[in-house]
Design an enzyme around this catalytic site. Structure first.
Site, PDB file in Angstrom:
ATOM      1  N   HIS A 170     -24.380 -38.290 -51.323  1.00 20.48           N
ATOM      2  CA  HIS A 170     -25.635 -38.490 -50.602  1.00 20.48           C
ATOM      3  C   HIS A 170     -25.402 -39.342 -49.365  1.00 20.48           C
ATOM      4  CE1 HIS A 170     -29.852 -39.230 -49.762  1.00 20.48           C
ATOM      5  NE2 HIS A 170     -29.583 -40.517 -49.731  1.00 20.48           N
ATOM      6  N   SER A 171     -24.658 -40.417 -49.529  1.00 18.17           N
ATOM      7  CA  SER A 171     -24.292 -41.298 -48.423  1.00 18.17           C
ATOM      8  C   SER A 171     -23.059 -42.061 -48.844  1.00 18.17           C
ATOM      9  CB  SER A 171     -25.441 -42.266 -48.085  1.00 18.17           C
ATOM     10  OG  SER A 171     -25.567 -43.250 -49.111  1.00 18.17           O
ATOM     11  N   GLU A 225     -14.628 -41.715 -42.907  1.00 24.05           N
ATOM     12  CA  GLU A 225     -13.447 -42.562 -43.111  1.00 24.05           C
ATOM     13  C   GLU A 225     -13.608 -43.895 -42.382  1.00 24.05           C
ATOM     14  OE1 GLU A 225     -11.053 -42.105 -45.207  1.00 24.05           O
ATOM     15  OE2 GLU A 225     -11.973 -40.205 -45.811  1.00 24.05           O
ATOM     16  N   SER A 238     -35.956 -44.410 -41.816  1.00 28.76           N
ATOM     17  CA  SER A 238     -35.424 -44.322 -43.180  1.00 28.76           C
ATOM     18  C   SER A 238     -36.433 -43.885 -44.242  1.00 28.76           C
ATOM     19  CB  SER A 238     -34.807 -45.665 -43.582  1.00 28.76           C
ATOM     20  OG  SER A 238     -33.652 -45.915 -42.824  1.00 28.76           O
TER      21      SER A 238
END
Length: 445
Positions: A336-337, A121, A207
């Site tokens: 996923h993200s 959030e 990443s």
């Protein structure tokens, strides 16, 4: 052939390595350098037609043309300990964990779930730039982490925050990393959820997919050479297993006989790509035997199954100096993200099934309730307490300033080279001229 053998002997002698030295390196007692197994002796046959003598494989001759078809091999079974109602299926497989440890498993998973909701959030409100939740995969994290020694080295992908949570990584540092403030161990130079902690033996996440796999194998080989009595665990998703790094890592680990656990979280999707479009074989565990790796497939939503498999893999990896592959079957309930909208490629009903019917947290809660170790009042109190703890760390992280911009140039070279010094000076001039256009008051002086 005789000439080649003679040349090899001369080369070895010229290099100063005698036959005796070679035998010493190979001897069964050389712990840490090789597993104790006898050298393969080539069997003598009266006729060369009796059995293949090729050095690259152990096989028999056949006289019928036949290709191996993938579908003739039945799927690898999924090992589990608890059913979906938290009942132990086979008492002999019950790990018999003490109440305190099971409660730590449960509280680590639920605390992670609470942190995920608040930070998700937070990103949606523009407070942080990016986030990845762990919804539905908490059991794979804490179940495996609980089976490791605290000094075992962890290489994560980017969805293993529960491993750090189980190792008591402070909420304040989770928040500091996602906010990139002055308390961030990475000094604000990594994007959110790229955690790392030297004290907890958790290598900083990067990443690019699967780059951690060959790196983890190298670390495991070093541990073996040092007789360190520790294992390396490397986490990755089934999508990352399609990268070339995975295949190179598997082969290196097998041929160098490294004490490593490859832990694959098969959650059904590589971002938006379902497993049906990722591979045609029987998942990831089926690849292990092809590399000579001991492999198992477990129910990733069963924290006890994950614990048992990881504990045994760790024991044998250290004792025998060999790699193990665990494929934990689970489901990614969240997107996923925060850059992904999974409703574009899967149905709400599909997600709701896994969230409501087969969630690792609810399964362990059922177990705790059946043991009389937990009740609804404790559940309400813990949910309230865990949210309070996360919110306190969240508010603290928001109040802290960002690291000094000059830290962009540090921690790479012991002595800063001229080119980097020139860039630093250029930034200083730029901020002196245009500083009013930047929120410099949000940064540490």
């Amino acid at each position: 052939m005789a000439v080649a053998i003679a040349a090899a002997r001369v080369w070895r002698l010229n290099r100063g390595l005698s036959q005796a030295a070679l035998l010493l390196l190979r001897r069964p007692g050389a712990r840490g350098l090789a597993r104790s197994h006898p050298r393969r002796q080539q069997q003598q046959f009266s006729s060369l037609d009796d059995k293949p003598q090729f050095p690259g494989a152990s096989a028999e001759f056949i006289d019928k043309l036949e290709f191996i078809q993938p579908n003739v091999i039945s799927g690898i079974p999924i090992y589990r300990v608890m059913d979906r109602q938290g009942q132990i299926i086979n008492p002999s497989e019950d790990p018999h964990l003490p109440k305190e440890k099971v409660l730590k498993l449960y509280k680590s998973m639920t605390l992670l779930n609470t942190m995920d909701r608040i930070l998700y959030e937070s990103q949606r409100q523009g407070r942080i730039s990016f986030y990845m939740t762990n919804y539905g995969e908490e059991g794979t994290h804490v179940g495996s982490a609980a089976a490791l020694d605290n000094t075992d080295l962890v290489f994560g992908q980017y969805r293993e925050a529960g491993v750090l949570m189980y190792r008591d990584y402070p909420l304040e540092l989770f928040m500091a990393q996602c906010y990139g403030n002055i308390s961030d161990l990475g000094k604000g130079r990594q994007m959110p959820v790229h955690y790392g902690c030297k004290e907890r033996h958790f290598v900083t996440i990067s990443s690019p997919l699967a780059t951690q796999i060959p790196q983890a194998v190298g670390a495991a080989y070093a541990a073996k050479r040092a007789n360190a009595n520790r294992v390396v665990i490397c986490y990755f998703g089934e999508g990352a297993a399609s990268e070339g790094d995975a295949h190179a890592g598997f082969n290196f680990a097998a041929t160098l006989e490294c004490p490593i656990i490859f832990f694959c979280r098969n959650n059904g999707y590589a971002i938006s790509t379902p497993t049906s479009e990722q591979y045609r074989g029987d998942g990831i565990a089926a690849r292990g035997p092809g590399y000579g790796i001991m492999s198992i497939r477990v129910d990733g939503n069963d924290v006890f199954a994950v614990y048992n498999a990881t504990k045994e893999a760790r024991r044998r990896a250290v004792a025998e100096n060999q790699p193990f592959l665990i494929e934990a079957m689970t489901y990614r309930i969240g997107h996923h993200s925060t850059s992904d909208d999974s409703s574009a490629y899967r149905s709400v009903d599909e997600v709701n099934y896994w969230d409501k019917q087969d969630h690792p947290i609810s399964r362990l809660r059922h177990y705790l309730l059946s043991q009389g170790w937990w009740d609804e009042e404790q559940e309400k109190a813990w949910r309230k307490q865990s949210r309070k703890k996360v919110m306190e760390a969240f508010e603290q992280a928001e109040r802290k300033p960002k690291p000094n911009p000059n830290l962009l140039f540090s921690d790479v070279y012991q002595e800063m080279p001229a080119q980097l010094r020139k860039q630093q000076e250029s930034l200083a001039r730029h901020l002196q001229t245009y500083g009013e256009h930047y929120p410099l008051d949000h940064f540490d002086k």
